[in-house]
Scaffold this motif. Sequence first.
Motif, PDB file in Angstrom:
ATOM      1  N   ASN B 113       0.681  -2.083 -12.101  1.00 35.56           N
ATOM      2  CA  ASN B 113       0.453  -1.021 -11.134  1.00 35.56           C
ATOM      3  C   ASN B 113       0.306  -1.602  -9.724  1.00 35.56           C
ATOM      4  O   ASN B 113      -0.517  -2.480  -9.469  1.00 35.56           O
ATOM      5  CB  ASN B 113      -0.814  -0.250 -11.534  1.00 35.56           C
ATOM      6  N   HIS B 114       1.097  -1.057  -8.816  1.00 30.29           N
ATOM      7  CA  HIS B 114       1.119  -1.532  -7.434  1.00 30.29           C
ATOM      8  C   HIS B 114      -0.254  -1.437  -6.763  1.00 30.29           C
ATOM      9  O   HIS B 114      -0.659  -2.326  -6.012  1.00 30.29           O
ATOM     10  CB  HIS B 114       2.145  -0.696  -6.666  1.00 30.29           C
ATOM     11  N   LEU B 115      -0.967  -0.348  -7.039  1.00 30.19           N
ATOM     12  CA  LEU B 115      -2.272  -0.155  -6.379  1.00 30.19           C
ATOM     13  C   LEU B 115      -3.300  -1.146  -6.903  1.00 30.19           C
ATOM     14  O   LEU B 115      -4.088  -1.707  -6.129  1.00 30.19           O
ATOM     15  CB  LEU B 115      -2.743   1.287  -6.574  1.00 30.19           C
ATOM     16  N   ALA B 117      -2.601  -3.992  -7.905  1.00 31.99           N
ATOM     17  CA  ALA B 117      -2.210  -5.279  -7.313  1.00 31.99           C
ATOM     18  C   ALA B 117      -2.774  -5.425  -5.899  1.00 31.99           C
ATOM     19  O   ALA B 117      -3.160  -6.516  -5.487  1.00 31.99           O
ATOM     20  CB  ALA B 117      -0.689  -5.413  -7.307  1.00 31.99           C
ATOM     21  N   HIS B 118      -2.846  -4.298  -5.157  1.00 34.52           N
ATOM     22  CA  HIS B 118      -3.444  -4.340  -3.818  1.00 34.52           C
ATOM     23  C   HIS B 118      -4.917  -4.767  -3.901  1.00 34.52           C
ATOM     24  O   HIS B 118      -5.448  -5.364  -2.969  1.00 34.52           O
ATOM     25  CB  HIS B 118      -3.369  -2.962  -3.157  1.00 34.52           C
ATOM     26  N   VAL B 119      -5.587  -4.413  -4.984  1.00 33.17           N
ATOM     27  CA  VAL B 119      -6.984  -4.823  -5.172  1.00 33.17           C
ATOM     28  C   VAL B 119      -7.030  -6.299  -5.581  1.00 33.17           C
ATOM     29  O   VAL B 119      -7.805  -7.097  -5.038  1.00 33.17           O
ATOM     30  CB  VAL B 119      -7.680  -3.964  -6.254  1.00 33.17           C
ATOM     31  N   VAL B 138      -5.149   1.864   1.570  1.00 30.91           N
ATOM     32  CA  VAL B 138      -4.539   2.723   2.584  1.00 30.91           C
ATOM     33  C   VAL B 138      -3.265   2.092   3.124  1.00 30.91           C
ATOM     34  O   VAL B 138      -3.277   0.968   3.611  1.00 30.91           O
ATOM     35  CB  VAL B 138      -5.517   3.000   3.743  1.00 30.91           C
ATOM     36  N   SER B 139      -2.157   2.841   3.015  1.00 31.90           N
ATOM     37  CA  SER B 139      -0.885   2.334   3.517  1.00 31.90           C
ATOM     38  C   SER B 139      -0.012   3.523   3.884  1.00 31.90           C
ATOM     39  O   SER B 139      -0.467   4.662   3.880  1.00 31.90           O
ATOM     40  CB  SER B 139      -0.198   1.506   2.435  1.00 31.90           C
ATOM     41  N   GLY B 140       1.261   3.243   4.167  1.00 32.60           N
ATOM     42  CA  GLY B 140       2.192   4.323   4.486  1.00 32.60           C
ATOM     43  C   GLY B 140       2.522   5.159   3.270  1.00 32.60           C
ATOM     44  O   GLY B 140       2.987   6.291   3.387  1.00 32.60           O
ATOM     45  N   GLY B 141       2.290   4.644   2.089  1.00 36.46           N
ATOM     46  CA  GLY B 141       2.650   5.377   0.877  1.00 36.46           C
ATOM     47  C   GLY B 141       1.463   5.881   0.088  1.00 36.46           C
ATOM     48  O   GLY B 141       1.608   6.734  -0.780  1.00 36.46           O
ATOM     49  N   HIS B 142       0.274   5.348   0.338  1.00 38.64           N
ATOM     50  CA  HIS B 142      -0.873   5.778  -0.462  1.00 38.64           C
ATOM     51  C   HIS B 142      -2.168   5.706   0.320  1.00 38.64           C
ATOM     52  O   HIS B 142      -2.316   4.908   1.241  1.00 38.64           O
ATOM     53  CB  HIS B 142      -0.986   4.950  -1.745  1.00 38.64           C
ATOM     54  N   SER B 143      -3.108   6.547  -0.053  1.00 41.35           N
ATOM     55  CA  SER B 143      -4.463   6.531   0.504  1.00 41.35           C
ATOM     56  C   SER B 143      -5.366   6.914  -0.648  1.00 41.35           C
ATOM     57  O   SER B 143      -5.454   8.076  -0.996  1.00 41.35           O
ATOM     58  CB  SER B 143      -4.609   7.552   1.623  1.00 41.35           C
ATOM     59  N   THR B 310      -0.441  -6.009   3.417  1.00 41.10           N
ATOM     60  CA  THR B 310       0.812  -5.267   3.290  1.00 41.10           C
ATOM     61  C   THR B 310       1.476  -5.660   1.969  1.00 41.10           C
ATOM     62  O   THR B 310       1.047  -6.612   1.319  1.00 41.10           O
ATOM     63  CB  THR B 310       1.731  -5.582   4.481  1.00 41.10           C
ATOM     64  N   ASP B 311       2.511  -4.930   1.574  1.00 43.56           N
ATOM     65  CA  ASP B 311       3.148  -5.172   0.281  1.00 43.56           C
ATOM     66  C   ASP B 311       3.755  -6.580   0.230  1.00 43.56           C
ATOM     67  O   ASP B 311       4.416  -7.001   1.177  1.00 43.56           O
ATOM     68  CB  ASP B 311       4.248  -4.136   0.031  1.00 43.56           C
ATOM     69  N   ASN B 312       3.559  -7.261  -0.880  1.00 41.19           N
ATOM     70  CA  ASN B 312       4.097  -8.618  -1.053  1.00 41.19           C
ATOM     71  C   ASN B 312       4.115  -8.979  -2.538  1.00 41.19           C
ATOM     72  O   ASN B 312       3.529  -8.274  -3.361  1.00 41.19           O
ATOM     73  CB  ASN B 312       3.247  -9.617  -0.255  1.00 41.19           C
TER      74      ASN B 312
END
Lengths: 230, 348
Positions: B113-115, B117-119, B138-143, B310-312
């Motif tokens: 899951n992308h979110l 992964a942000h964590v 929080v990003s351009g695609g999710h909050s 940011t996404d990576n």
Amino acid sequence: MLVLLVDSSTPAVTAALVEVSADSVALRAHRCTVDARAHGELLAPEVDAVLADADARPADLAAIVAGLGPGPFTGLRVGLVTAATMGQVLGVPTYGVCSLDGIGYPAAAGEPVLAASDARRKEIYWAVYDGAGQRIAGPEVDAPDAAAARARDLAVTVAVGDGAHRYADVLGLPVRAEPRYPDPVALARLAGERIRAGAPGERLTPLYLRRPDAVASIGRKPVLPPAVTP
Amino acid sequence: MADEPLILGIETSCDETGVGIVRGHTLLADALASSVEEHARFGGVVPEVASRAHLEAIVPTMDRALKEAGVTIADIDAIAVTSGPGLAGALLVGVAAAKGYALAAEKPVYGVNHLAAHVAVDTLEHGPLPEPAVALLVSGGHSSLLLVDDLARGVTPLGATIDDAAGEAFDKVARLLGLPFPGGPPIDREARAGDAGAIGFPRGLTAAKDLAAHRYDFSFSGLKTAVARWVEARQRAGEPVPVADVAASFQEAVCDVLTAKALDACRAHGIETLVIGGGVAANSRLRAMAEQRAEKHGIRVRVPRPRLCTDNGAMVAALGSHLVASGVAPSRLDLPADSAMPLTVVSV
Ligand SMILES: [Zn+2]
């Protein structure tokens, strides 16, 4: 030489292993599932299965051939990215073949033939092949009636492929039953010279034929009601 | 450390093609190719353009990551890939690539899951994450606001935006101020010279009547419209638009709501760690305000450096590494790309 073939340009998701020798191309294992919505799920297990069927490991592969389309955008990329990434890991060349050639070339029987696949949006991807299976027009994307008019100019007498089945009445041509989807052995034959010569691998660039749907932003709509001009 | 598993991560959920390599919590490579410039003239990410760019970028980006880390794909222990949420066609390229690499190199693959992964990416900067924690993404695609009980197995969504994502609001406001896309960095820059208290823009879903049903939800659509009205009224009156003040006041409104709700969630759940991730986490005011407010309540704020927000691919590798260390089983080769992957699913 053991060669992997993948094609995901049509609703049929295909993986095959062929043995390419000096004078022949023999099918070793073949998986094909027709499901326009699950290319991403189906292809990798198929590749895994054909390797198992042939009792081979990825490292046994000498080359990878992929159908370049044309095909509706999303699914088409699955085959190409699978071939490109596997080729990168294995250090083997990847070769691209126009997917319509996998339909038109094996259908050749002395008369010109129109090969077509479904392009959605009421259009077909099409190409015309001469009696020997050489592509003489296309690949292009058009409404079926426009493609049929071009085909008649080239003295085509028969159509083949899933797109021809779907639009048989508009095309006004007899439709040959097979191959309905790109034939992996045909794709391998068409790449045979490059495989045998050990030609340098090619970057697999899809034959998109259409531009992406995108409209450049043309400024912003105001949120206030139009100003009242006195 | 050398015996910790070596994990490769692939990210293609939006407009960045990322390949990251980690060993345990150590970042070894973070290669990125972005198609952001191709989208700029459209004022937003065009899915087909992004998908085409991913297909072209994946092999060279992988090459760069392997070189940067000084490893070969044979050295890798497992491959993790974002399988959702995100743009369907874009995800499909990354998932197919991960399977191609996994098949050819005979390695396990994890669809993640992308979110989450942000964590997880914060572990590369600040070490293992105390659980439970609250995460604000929080990003351009999710909050989203999440409760992270167990990052390997499940994350509980607390709230999310009910309309625009926070980053989207930055993009739209930037556009109406004549600033470039993506809007986050230029607004942050302009705001430094502006007065954050100059204009009282609305704070969505913070009124008492909204809090009952939307305590942890966000809304940025009303704010965006309020900024547009304010700017247009100025323009109609023939007055100059004070760009710095508008940017600062808008940014203040966004950060106020985000940090207030995130800290409310921490206090309500008795949690002492707040992780902030996503592209908007790179915003300097958001970081400063979160730290200021958290300090008062003894809450620790963890924000990875902007490059990791940011996404990576590194974030995906970080989550993969956590999954492997937690003994989670890999995905099957028929794992789908799921554009609407729910937050409760960390890996498939
Ligand atoms: Zn993201």
